[in-house]
Enzyme design. Structure first.
Site, PDB file in Angstrom:
ATOM      1  N   HIS A   1      -3.702   1.512  38.537  1.00 53.20           N
ATOM      2  CA  HIS A   1      -3.866   0.702  37.335  1.00 53.20           C
ATOM      3  C   HIS A   1      -4.128  -0.764  37.689  1.00 53.20           C
ATOM      4  CE1 HIS A   1      -1.979  -1.645  33.933  1.00 53.20           C
ATOM      5  NE2 HIS A   1      -2.939  -0.997  33.325  1.00 53.20           N
TER       6      HIS A   1
ATOM      7  N   GLU B   1      -7.677  -1.051  38.679  1.00 56.95           N
ATOM      8  CA  GLU B   1      -8.558  -0.992  37.507  1.00 56.95           C
ATOM      9  C   GLU B   1      -8.755  -2.388  36.913  1.00 56.95           C
ATOM     10  OE1 GLU B   1      -7.964  -0.605  32.975  1.00 56.95           O
ATOM     11  OE2 GLU B   1      -6.926   1.031  33.989  1.00 56.95           O
ATOM     12  N   HIS B   2      -7.685  -3.164  36.818  1.00 58.26           N
ATOM     13  CA  HIS B   2      -7.780  -4.531  36.311  1.00 58.26           C
ATOM     14  C   HIS B   2      -8.622  -5.406  37.239  1.00 58.26           C
ATOM     15  CE1 HIS B   2      -4.622  -5.092  33.027  1.00 58.26           C
ATOM     16  NE2 HIS B   2      -4.601  -3.796  33.284  1.00 58.26           N
TER      17      HIS B   2
ATOM     18  N   GLU C   1       1.800  -6.595  30.263  1.00 61.36           N
ATOM     19  CA  GLU C   1       1.443  -5.304  29.670  1.00 61.36           C
ATOM     20  C   GLU C   1       2.632  -4.347  29.726  1.00 61.36           C
ATOM     21  OE1 GLU C   1      -1.874  -1.733  30.274  1.00 61.36           O
ATOM     22  OE2 GLU C   1      -2.041  -3.601  31.404  1.00 61.36           O
TER      23      GLU C   1
END
Length: 475
Positions: A101, A104-105, A181
């Site tokens: 994740h 991905e950012h 997040e």
């Protein structure tokens, strides 16, 4: 962070053997490449289907093992383009939790050719959109643009996936974003309860961990760890590129080869990686109850058990069972708990399916004082269906819901693009629409009721988020 629940009726990896697809080799893709995957190297192209309910589907395997699938739909004026990597949160070690994740950012933060602003502004300047999501078994980067802007989308998306810089300053910036997040997710009990349930069933297995990682794993994660994960996992044989809309397959292949030339994806010849194996099956924990005490106005509960994996032949029957039990406003649970008694605003059942495991569960959000009654009604309905099964009328309705939702979903290029990629990445094949509909039609009342008797009688785990203590559900 994204959470993806598998659709009840995904493509079947054995579809080709049972259908009359066109599978002969067609003309090989040609382009004047100069990299290791270009030049005299040839890419093998096959026409997979010419489906009357879809467009022409073609598949090209580049020498590097990178796969390109397209569905040509001339009536559309847009194209959805996606790059799918067979890497998700379950591929992380415990210290790496959250790396997929995090990466991905970071891939949107800049390459040797483009800054982060240029990545977003070039697509937005033509009215397009880009995004990405990470699941437990794969990561997807996608763009949707007008058909005339597809060359730009291919160049931008291939650039960011193949050649990201992962600058140290960007790592620190995105670390802060991801921690926010995670905090935001913790403030959403309706989302948190799903993660709590997964942990109750899978424990410390990667399928039971948060896709985002936790503050304890994300905070100390170094650029070197992320870089190693990137270059070790984002390799050509693990990647599927899919596009659907008004396009020409040979042109897409040519543009992809040009976009990856000279990058780490322009690699030595290799075979595509096989889809994730279904064995050995994931071991799950004994049924348990987990409670996350929070002073919320509404309680969130999930009651469920281990389900079936995504290639289990019973998945078609499971889809029908799920629809009737809690898949819509006419479902048993919705009618009993919301419509007749007004105990909850949201109540539904769902199935999540992975390569080697699965979940089946019922979710409800209700006032804390009504939790006991909602759980009692849910348990009673599950027991009733396990013992008595569904009626012929209910099964027919569940089959109609399955077929209708699938076909209606094909009316947008994003869904078609996703279908191509998931078929290739998760199953190694793509089931034609007519074949899928036939498989649903073949589901019998006995199929559904046999599965219900076995599945719904399994010991159930319970996850609860709300103003409770751990001992409140000891009974």
């Amino acid at each position: 962070m994204s959470r993806a629940f598998s659709a009840p009726f995904p493509p079947d990896r054995r579809g080709v053997a049972s259908t009359g697809w066109q599978a002969s080799e067609s003309s090989r893709a040609r382009d004047a490449g100069t990299g290791r995957s270009g030049g005299s190297a040839r890419a093998v192209t096959r026409t997979l289907s010419d489906d009357p309910l879809g467009g022409t589907v073609r598949r090209t395997v580049l020498p590097s093992g990178l796969r390109v699938l397209t569905e040509a739909i001339p009536a559309m004026r847009s194209v959805s383009f996606g790059i799918w990597v067979a890497v998700g949160s379950r591929d992380e070690t415990r210290p790496q939790a959250g790396a997929a994740h995090f990466l991905e950012h970071l891939l949107f933060k800049g390459t040797h050719k483009r800054t982060a602003l240029e990545i977003s502004s070039q697509i937005e300047a033509v009215g397009g959109e880009t995004n990405a999501f990470t699941t437990k078994e794969y990561t997807c980067y996608y763009a949707r643009v007008l058909d005339e802007d597809l060359p730009l989308a291919i160049d931008v998306m291939c650039d960011l996936v193949a050649d990201s810089l992962l600058e140290p300053a960007d790592v620190e910036t995105e670390r802060g974003v991801i921690l926010e997040e995670i905090a935001m997710h913790d403030d959403e009990p309706g989302d948190e309860v799903h993660d709590l349930f997964a942990r109750a069933v899978y424990g410390d297995h990667p399928l039971g961990r948060l896709i985002s990682g936790t503050e304890e794993t994300v905070t100390p994660m170094t650029r070197r760890q992320i870089q190693n994960f990137y270059r070790g996992r984002y390799i050509a044989p693990q990647i599927v590129i899919a596009a659907a809309g008004n396009l020409d397959h040979a042109t897409v292949v040519k543009l992809v080869r040009q976009a990856v030339r000279g990058t780490p994806l322009d690699s030595d010849p290799a075979a595509p990686a096989p889809h994730r194996a279904a064995t050995p099956a994931v071991r799950t924990k004994p049924a348990t109850t987990v409670v996350e005490p929070k002073e919320t106005e509404q309680a969130h509960v999930i009651l469920g058990c281990p389900g079936i994996d995504r290639i289990d032949e019973r998945r078609f029957a499971l889809g029908v069972l799920n629809n009737v039990l809690g898949g819509g406003m006419s479902s048993r649970l919705f009618q009993e708990i919301r419509e007749q008694r007004g105990l909850a605003y949201s109540v539904y059942s769902y199935a999540s399916q992975y390569a080697d495991s699965g979940l089946f569960a019922v979710y409800a959000g209700c006032a804390p004082g009504k939790v006991d009654e909602v759980l009692a009604l849910t348990r009673a309905e599950l027991a009733r269906v396990a013992a008595d099964g569904l009626t012929e009328t209910e099964v027919a309705r569940g089959k109609g819901m399955s077929k209708g939702s699938f076909v209606l979903g094909l009316e947008d290029t994003g869904s078609r693009m996703s279908r191509l990629a998931k078929g290739e990445l998760l199953y190694g094949d793509l089931m034609p629409v007519d074949e899928l509909l036939r498989r649903v039609d073949e589901v019998t009342v006995a199929d559904v009721n046999t599965l219900a008797a076995e599945l719904l009688a399994r010991p159930m785990s319970l996850a609860v988020v709300g103003p409770f203590g751990a001992g409140d559900f000891s009974a």
